[in-house]
Design an enzyme around this catalytic site. Structure first.
Site, short mmCIF file in Angstrom:
data_model
loop_
_atom_site.label_atom_id
_atom_site.label_comp_id
_atom_site.label_asym_id
_atom_site.label_seq_id
_atom_site.Cartn_x
_atom_site.Cartn_y
_atom_site.Cartn_z
N SER A 121 -1.23 2.62 9.99
CA SER A 121 -0.66 3.65 9.14
C SER A 121 0.23 4.63 9.90
O SER A 121 1.23 4.24 10.47
CB SER A 121 -1.80 4.37 8.41
OG SER A 121 -1.29 5.26 7.47
N HIS A 122 -0.16 5.88 9.95
CA HIS A 122 0.65 6.95 10.54
C HIS A 122 0.35 7.13 12.02
O HIS A 122 0.90 8.02 12.65
CB HIS A 122 0.35 8.24 9.79
CG HIS A 122 -1.13 8.45 9.68
ND1 HIS A 122 -1.90 7.75 8.79
CD2 HIS A 122 -1.97 9.23 10.39
CE1 HIS A 122 -3.17 8.10 8.94
NE2 HIS A 122 -3.24 8.99 9.90
N ASP A 285 5.41 7.58 6.05
CA ASP A 285 4.75 7.21 7.30
C ASP A 285 5.02 5.75 7.68
O ASP A 285 5.75 5.04 6.98
CB ASP A 285 3.24 7.50 7.22
CG ASP A 285 2.49 6.50 6.35
OD1 ASP A 285 3.12 5.90 5.46
OD2 ASP A 285 1.27 6.31 6.57
N ASP A 287 3.56 2.85 7.58
CA ASP A 287 3.35 1.70 6.68
C ASP A 287 3.76 2.02 5.25
O ASP A 287 3.58 1.18 4.35
CB ASP A 287 1.89 1.24 6.72
CG ASP A 287 0.94 2.29 6.18
OD1 ASP A 287 1.20 3.49 6.37
OD2 ASP A 287 -0.06 1.92 5.55
N ASP A 289 2.81 4.37 2.90
CA ASP A 289 2.00 4.86 1.78
C ASP A 289 1.96 6.39 1.69
O ASP A 289 1.60 6.94 0.66
CB ASP A 289 0.58 4.25 1.78
CG ASP A 289 -0.16 4.46 3.07
OD1 ASP A 289 0.43 5.04 4.01
OD2 ASP A 289 -1.32 4.04 3.14
N ARG A 290 2.35 7.08 2.77
CA ARG A 290 2.34 8.55 2.70
C ARG A 290 3.74 9.11 2.47
O ARG A 290 4.72 8.45 2.81
CB ARG A 290 1.83 9.14 4.01
CG ARG A 290 0.39 8.81 4.28
CD ARG A 290 -0.09 9.54 5.53
NE ARG A 290 -1.53 9.35 5.66
CZ ARG A 290 -2.32 10.06 6.43
NH1 ARG A 290 -1.80 11.03 7.17
NH2 ARG A 290 -3.61 9.83 6.48
N LYS A 385 -1.69 4.14 -2.23
CA LYS A 385 -0.75 5.23 -2.43
C LYS A 385 0.64 4.74 -2.07
O LYS A 385 0.78 3.72 -1.40
CB LYS A 385 -1.16 6.44 -1.61
CG LYS A 385 -1.32 6.19 -0.14
CD LYS A 385 -2.14 7.31 0.48
CE LYS A 385 -2.55 6.97 1.89
NZ LYS A 385 -3.88 7.45 2.23
C1 G1P Z 1 -7.33 10.16 6.31
C2 G1P Z 1 -7.05 11.10 5.15
C3 G1P Z 1 -7.39 10.44 3.84
C4 G1P Z 1 -6.62 9.10 3.73
C5 G1P Z 1 -6.90 8.26 4.96
C6 G1P Z 1 -6.06 6.99 4.96
O1 G1P Z 1 -8.70 9.84 6.33
O2 G1P Z 1 -7.75 12.31 5.28
O3 G1P Z 1 -7.04 11.28 2.79
O4 G1P Z 1 -7.01 8.40 2.60
O5 G1P Z 1 -6.59 8.98 6.14
O6 G1P Z 1 -4.69 7.27 4.96
P1 G1P Z 1 -9.75 10.59 7.30
O7 G1P Z 1 -9.22 10.42 8.71
O8 G1P Z 1 -9.72 12.03 6.92
O9 G1P Z 1 -11.05 9.92 7.04
ZN ZN Z 2 -0.08 5.00 5.88
#
Ligand code: G1P
Ligand code: ZN
Length: 549
Positions: A121-122, A285, A287, A289-290, A385
């Site tokens: 992801s990010h 981000d 991938d 989704d953000r 998302k």
């Molecule tokens: C974090 C974010 C959560 C999101 C997840 C995946 O998870 O807080 O909202 O769904 O990344 O992108 P966390 O690290 O807080 O468990």
């Molecule tokens: Zn992501």
């Protein structure tokens, strides 16, 4: 059935393959260990077999990732294991690329059994950074915890995997080849996604916005959304070439942290505060989704963005013309959307953190639009998302309302009040200390109501527990909540996605009728008194959060 020509290869289990909030995420070097990917993927397939799909010879699997370091090599490995396990069809995005929302769209549109996504992801990419792997199920969403726990159990006892030998597939050219009993097809990773978007949005109407001279900067942060945004926003909506910046996907995201917030997308924030700033800034981000939305000199907090999209969707976005069945937000997300929903009589659900909880509500037709404070917004068009969808939603609203982002945000505050909201992350904490702090606080929660905090009175304090209204499943210990008599909330929980030590996330919210107060001033009393409860200075030895969003 395992394909007749496939080889059975001995392996030894790893003990650390437990998927977190969003798949298995680790340092890249961990994934480079012998058979690490192989074991995990075989454990996914073994879990599928155990849950009733004995035979993959009529099933389709989708494969792709965000293009980070090791993406391409991992794809070649997984293709061989998927073929060895006898999938009839294996689809892979051209270049090994598929954004997370596009994966969800492909699985749904093509009725695939599921998909394997390679992404952290990010989180940064590179050999010294992070890698990840995640399994999405038939509805297009991340596998639920009951499933990922079974994967974990399998991974701890695995002693063999199945693999079919064939030369590496050319994943840069679209087309199909047959290997063993499987057909491997390299597909255009844009097609399914664009088709879904074109049914929600009226691209023609939206292109008028750009014809009227509207200027957008879309920062893809060298992640996967560059290819999607160029095709949709520049080509289909007619935004000028160069609207998408940092649009080429790089294996290390150019050394950046591809997380669209004010810290990691500081460049974009700077552009949006210059005197020649465009009308809108957006970032996604790694991938896809953000998302982050910016107006001129204005950061749109994710909770506000969600509420504003929900407020205008049915009138401004054709795909939601029939109205919203319901809306949902994760527990720490600001309550702005609750007020929008209450006014229109729309059901509003509060779920634990993590997108998977929205999936059940959507599959049951209870929720149309949902989001999280962590820059995630989306709708029931898929089960992830969707960053590009959020940007398109804003463009559609701006095109229909003919108002600026600032006017829309301030109009929202005026009509519904403003949620002053901030999240403070304390990263890289010693795991034991962090867990102890939470455990101790949990033990005394029931004694807190009645005490004074930040000039208010605590009316409720608990560890959030969620009962899924669809299947009745219960998720407990989802975050400490302290709620004051004026509606202010202090929330603390440990991250489920961090890769080093523990991360404590603190969330602060205060709701006022006025929208023009400085946020720091509004939240300061909450922040200061919560530091004591969570022993941030005394036990966790931190003076300042690592990141504020
Ligand atoms: C974090 C974010 C959560 C999101 C997840 C995946 O998870 O807080 O909202 O769904 O990344 O992108 P966390 O690290 O807080 O468990
Ligand atoms: Zn992501």
């Amino acid at each position: 059935m395992i394909h007749a020509a496939s080889r059975t290869i001995d392996t030894k289990p790893y003990s650390d393959q437990r998927p977190g909030t969003s798949g298995l995420r680790k340092k890249t070097r961990i994934f480079l260990q012998p058979n690490y990917i192989e074991n995990f993927v075989q454990s996914v397939f073994d879990t599928l077999r155990e849950t009733g799909i004995q035979d993959f010879s009529r099933e389709m699997l989708v494969l792709g990732g965000d293009g980070r370091f090791y993406n391409r090599a991992a794809i070649q490995i997984i293709l061989k294991i998927a073929a060895g396990n006898g999938f009839e069809q294996i689809l892979v995005g051209r270049g090994g690329l598929v954004s997370t929302p596009a994966m969800s769209a492909i699985i749904r549109r093509r009725s695939a059994l599921g998909g394997i996504l390679l992404t952290a992801s990010h989180n940064p990419g590179g050999i010294e950074a992070d890698f990840g792997i995640k399994y999405n199920i038939q509805n297009g969403g991340p596998a639920p915890e009951s499933f990922t726990e079974r994967i974990f159990a399998k991974s701890r006892e695995i002693n063999r995997f199945y693999s079919l030998d064939f030369p590496d597939i050319d994943i840069d050219r679209e087309g199909s080849v047959s290997v063993g009993g499987s057909q491997i097809s390299v597909i255009n990773p844009l097609e399914d996604y664009i088709s879904v978007m074109s049914r929600i949005f009226d691209f023609n109407n939206m292109s008028e916005l750009f014809q009227r001279g509207f200027r957008l900067v879309f920062d893809a942060m060298h992640g996967i959304t560059g290819i999607y945004a160029r095709e949709i926003i520049e080509k289909k909506l007619g935004a000028s070439p160069g609207t998408v910046i940092r649009g080429n996907a790089l294996v290390d995201f150019g050394g950046l942290h591809p997380d669209p917030n004010q810290v990691h997308a500081a460049n974009l924030v700077r552009m949006m505060s210059s005197s020649s700033a465009p009308d809108m800034g957006a970032a996604c981000d790694g991938d896809g989704d953000r998302n982050m939305i910016l107006g001129r000199n204005l950061f749109v907090s994710p909770g506000d963005s969600l509420a504003i999209i929900a407020q205008h969707a049915s009138e401004c976005i054709p795909g939601y013309g029939a109205g919203l069945a319901g809306v949902a937000r994760s527990m720490p997300t600001s309550t702005a959307i609750d007020r929008v929903a209450a006014e229109s009589g729309t059901p509003c659900y509060e779920t634990p953190t993590g997108w998977k909880f929205f999936g059940n509500l959507m599959d049951d037709g209870r929720c149309t639009i949902c989001g999280e404070e962590s820059f995630g917004t989306g709708s029931d068009h898929i089960r992830e998302k969707d960053g590009v969808w959020a940007v398109l939603s804003w463009l559609a609203i701006l095109a229909a309302r003919r108002r600026s982002i600032e006017e829309l945000v301030k109009g929202h505050w005026q009509a519904y009040g403003r949620s002053y909201f901030q999240r403070h992350d304390y990263e890289g904490l010693e795991s034991r200390a962090a867990n102890e702090v939470i455990d101790e606080l949990r033990a005394k929660l029931s004694s807190l109501p009645g005490s004074v905090l930040a000039g208010g009175k605590i009316i409720a304090a608990d560890d959030f527990q969620y009962t899924d209204p669809v299947d009745g499943s219960v998720s407990s210990q989802q975050g400490i909540r302290i709620i004051l008599n004026d509606g202010s909330r202090i929330i603390g929980r440990l991250s489920g996605t961090g890769t080093v030590g523990a991360t404590l996330r603190m969330y602060y919210e205060r709701v006022l009728n006025r929208g023009d107060e400085p946020i720091q001033k509004m939240l300061k009393p909450l922040i200061e008194s919560s530091c004591e409860y969570f022993q941030i200075r005394s036990r966790l030895n931190r003076e300042q959060p690592t990141v504020i969003t």
